[in-house]
Design a protein around this motif. Structure first.
Motif, PDB file in Angstrom:
ATOM      1  N   SER A 130       0.817  -1.331  -0.038  1.00 54.10           N
ATOM      2  CA  SER A 130      -0.009   0.034  -0.049  1.00 54.10           C
ATOM      3  C   SER A 130       0.924   1.287   0.010  1.00 54.10           C
ATOM      4  N   TRP A 131       0.208   2.328  -0.299  1.00 53.36           N
ATOM      5  CA  TRP A 131       1.033   3.549  -0.336  1.00 53.36           C
ATOM      6  C   TRP A 131       1.414   3.908   0.944  1.00 53.36           C
ATOM      7  N   GLU A 132       0.610   3.781   1.969  1.00 60.64           N
ATOM      8  CA  GLU A 132       0.732   4.067   3.374  1.00 60.64           C
ATOM      9  C   GLU A 132       1.945   3.249   4.006  1.00 60.64           C
ATOM     10  N   TYR A 192       4.307   2.088   2.179  1.00 60.85           N
ATOM     11  CA  TYR A 192       5.606   2.386   1.355  1.00 60.85           C
ATOM     12  C   TYR A 192       6.178   3.796   1.959  1.00 60.85           C
ATOM     13  N   LEU A 231       7.728   0.832  -5.409  1.00 61.04           N
ATOM     14  CA  LEU A 231       6.471   1.302  -5.730  1.00 61.04           C
ATOM     15  C   LEU A 231       5.289   0.230  -6.354  1.00 61.04           C
ATOM     16  N   GLN A 270       2.698  -2.205  -4.913  1.00 57.99           N
ATOM     17  CA  GLN A 270       1.249  -1.768  -4.710  1.00 57.99           C
ATOM     18  C   GLN A 270       0.324  -2.126  -5.564  1.00 57.99           C
ATOM     19  N   LEU A 301       2.026   6.840  -9.916  1.00 60.50           N
ATOM     20  CA  LEU A 301       2.460   7.136  -8.528  1.00 60.50           C
ATOM     21  C   LEU A 301       3.543   7.986  -8.375  1.00 60.50           C
ATOM     22  N   TRP A 322       5.213  10.217  -5.316  1.00 64.21           N
ATOM     23  CA  TRP A 322       6.379   9.689  -4.900  1.00 64.21           C
ATOM     24  C   TRP A 322       7.551  11.241  -4.734  1.00 64.21           C
TER      25      TRP A 322
END
Length: 294
Positions: free
Chosen positions: A16-18, A20, A49, A52, A71, A75
């Motif tokens: 997940s982005w969170e 990462y 990345l 995800q 993304l 980033w």
């Protein structure tokens, strides 16, 4: 004296982005909290990345790099925000970027306390990148003028070609950042030998940061091996081996920083007072365009 941090970056699956963002934030806060003023992550660190993405997409060589393109703005904002908040220079590794001409290039950005300072593309591609991944080389070299000194970035394979580092040295670079990603011990040593040779030839410092660990979920980052290190000329006031610092393990089980202090004035001093003058004694006739066989 400046404090540098080179990361042996373990390729972890962060879905997940969170997850990462928390991972990268904690990593950078750790180094900054230990006094690091410049943080270097390895080549293709940004490709984490792709964790995800859906399993089928992240497991596909082409689909994985296409999938991370949306993304990139977040980033870049994350990296810039970390550099500003922590008051450090951050080179967060590289990642493939789709350019306007429809081609992918392997790009490394540098961020500082003042924001985004620009980027450097990898210039010479390996067989895997060129033949299987279809990533193209960039064009031109960039010199970054920072509060710590003048520096350049040569991504992995680019360190194996003397004229690239030579051009940076001639432009005034004192430090070259060498983010790398190698899947065999031989590959790691090729980049290491190249980086150390560039430090010797040009009487500059070269900081290398590699990827490490196994990532079976990524066809691009499946196997990784290497040591982080800081290389300098073998001369007065500097280590006889030319290795100022090197991480102890070849492939640790988690990401870890190599922190090292560098006296750039000491590196510059050997250009004027050293046992040898390799930087000065590189005569013009060694230029490939002027070389004559007799």
């Amino acid at each position: 004296m400046i404090r540098l941090a080179a990361c042996q970056y373990h390729i972890d699956l962060l879905q997940s982005w969170e997850a990462y963002a928390a991972h990268l934030t904690a990593l950078c806060e750790d180094a900054a909290g230990r006094g690091a003023q410049l943080l270097l992550l390895p080549e293709y660190a940004g490709l984490v990345l792709s964790g995800q993405l859906a399993a089928a997409q992240r497991g596909d060589l082409q689909a994985s790099i296409a999938g991370i393109q949306p993304l990139l703005p977040a980033w870049l904002d994350l990296c810039e925000g970390l550099a500003r908040r922590l008051g450090v220079y951050l080179q967060p590794g590289s990642l493939p970027v789709l350019d306007g001409d429809g081609r992918y290039r392997n790009r490394a950005w540098l961020f500082g306390p003042e924001g985004n300072l620009g980027s450097q593309d990898k210039l010479i591609m390996t067989r895997f990148e060129r033949e299987q991944w279809r990533i193209d080389g960039g064009a031109g070299l960039r010199l970054f003028d920072t509060a710590l000194g003048r520096l350049g970035i040569l991504i992995c394979y680019d360190n194996e070609f003397p004229m690239l580092a030579r051009r940076l040295a001639e432009a005034g670079a004192d430090l070259i950042l060498a983010p790398s990603c190698t899947d065999t011990e031989a590959g790691f040593h090729r980049v290491r030998i190249g980086a150390q040779a560039r430090a010797l030839e040009n009487q500059v410092a070269v900081l290398q940061a590699p990827t490490v660990g196994l990532a079976p979920w990524s066809p691009a980052l499946d196997e990784n091996i290497g040591r982080a290190a800081l290389y300098v000329p073998s001369d007065y006031g500097l280590p006889a081996s030319g290795v100022l610092a090197e991480s102890a393990e070849l492939c640790p089980s988690a990401s870890q920083w190599l922190l090292c202090d560098l006296d750039l004035d000491g590196v510059r001093r050997v250009r004027e007072q050293g046992q040898v003058f390799t930087r000065r004694d590189w005569p013009e006739q060694f230029d490939a365009a002027r070389l004559e066989l007799r």
